[in-house]
Design a protein around this motif. Structure first.
Motif, short mmCIF file in Angstrom:
data_model
loop_
_atom_site.label_atom_id
_atom_site.label_comp_id
_atom_site.label_asym_id
_atom_site.label_seq_id
_atom_site.Cartn_x
_atom_site.Cartn_y
_atom_site.Cartn_z
N THR A 25 -5.84 3.19 -12.81
CA THR A 25 -6.48 4.33 -13.34
C THR A 25 -7.33 4.99 -12.29
O THR A 25 -7.76 6.20 -12.61
N HIS A 26 -7.79 4.49 -11.15
CA HIS A 26 -8.47 4.88 -10.14
C HIS A 26 -7.76 5.97 -9.31
O HIS A 26 -8.50 6.76 -8.60
N LEU A 27 -6.32 5.66 -9.15
CA LEU A 27 -5.76 6.32 -8.28
C LEU A 27 -5.80 7.96 -8.26
O LEU A 27 -5.97 8.39 -7.10
N PRO A 28 -5.72 8.72 -9.19
CA PRO A 28 -6.01 10.17 -9.13
C PRO A 28 -7.67 10.47 -8.70
O PRO A 28 -7.71 11.61 -8.36
N GLU A 29 -8.25 9.59 -8.67
CA GLU A 29 -9.92 9.96 -8.20
C GLU A 29 -9.84 10.06 -6.57
O GLU A 29 -10.61 10.84 -6.09
N TRP A 30 -8.98 9.37 -5.81
CA TRP A 30 -9.01 9.37 -4.42
C TRP A 30 -7.83 9.85 -3.79
O TRP A 30 -7.81 10.21 -2.67
N GLN A 31 -6.67 9.85 -4.50
CA GLN A 31 -5.38 10.11 -3.79
C GLN A 31 -5.22 11.50 -4.35
O GLN A 31 -4.80 11.86 -5.54
N GLY A 32 -5.02 12.59 -3.33
CA GLY A 32 -4.96 14.01 -3.76
C GLY A 32 -3.82 14.41 -4.58
O GLY A 32 -3.69 15.22 -5.32
N SER A 33 -2.47 13.65 -4.40
CA SER A 33 -1.23 14.10 -4.74
C SER A 33 -1.04 13.42 -6.24
O SER A 33 -0.10 13.78 -6.92
N ALA A 34 -1.96 12.45 -6.34
CA ALA A 34 -1.57 11.79 -7.70
C ALA A 34 -2.25 12.54 -8.79
O ALA A 34 -3.60 12.70 -8.87
#
Length: 149
Positions: A25-34
């Motif tokens: 659930t944290h991926l879109p917080e730090w990966q720009g293309s997610a």
């Protein structure tokens, strides 16, 4: 082609870093293309857990189901795309520094193209990821170093 690999030192213990990066659930917080990352089961993740990640590739949103194929807390994890035209293969490693006060995080990602993804991987996806990974790691560092302990 070979995997793209980047490392960064984060002023947080390996356990904190591992807990954050393996929670999809944290991926879109730090990966720009997610754009989104939706677990397809209960959290916390375990080997065999899957997550539906929608990534932005140019103007297209491309969904991919990712599976956790290895988890070795707080040292390493492996996520592999199991469907979609662009299937990422992500390996993460955390090395404790300064008696566990800090962590060196290394992310290594490669891609397998299927259908239209065969052309997208070398022409669009890998060049985009080479630009994105350093920014993503810097954002990860900022988020972890400036969040409440």
């Amino acid at each position: 082609m070979s995997a793209i690999s980047k490392s960064i030192v984060i002023d947080r213990p390996p356990e904190d870093v591992y807990s954050y990066v393996t929670d999809p659930t944290h991926l879109p917080e730090w990966q720009g293309s997610a754009v989104t990352a939706v677990p397809l089961g209960d959290l916390p993740v375990h080997v065999g857990s899957t997550v539906l990640v929608t990534g932005q590739i140019g103007r297209r949103r491309v969904p991919t189901t990712m599976e956790y194929t290895a988890l070795d807390p707080p040292r390493s994890w492996h996520l592999q795309g199991v469907d979609g035209p662009v299937r990422p293969d992500l390996r993460g490693y955390i090395e404790p520094l300064d008696d566990g006060a800090r962590s060196r995080v290394t992310l290594s990602v490669d891609f397998e193209g299927h259908g239209m993804g065969r052309a997208l991987v070398p022409l669009v996806v890998k060049p985009m990821m080479r630009r994105e990974m350093p920014r993503g790691e810097e954002k990860l560092k900022h988020l972890l170093e400036h969040s409440a302990s």
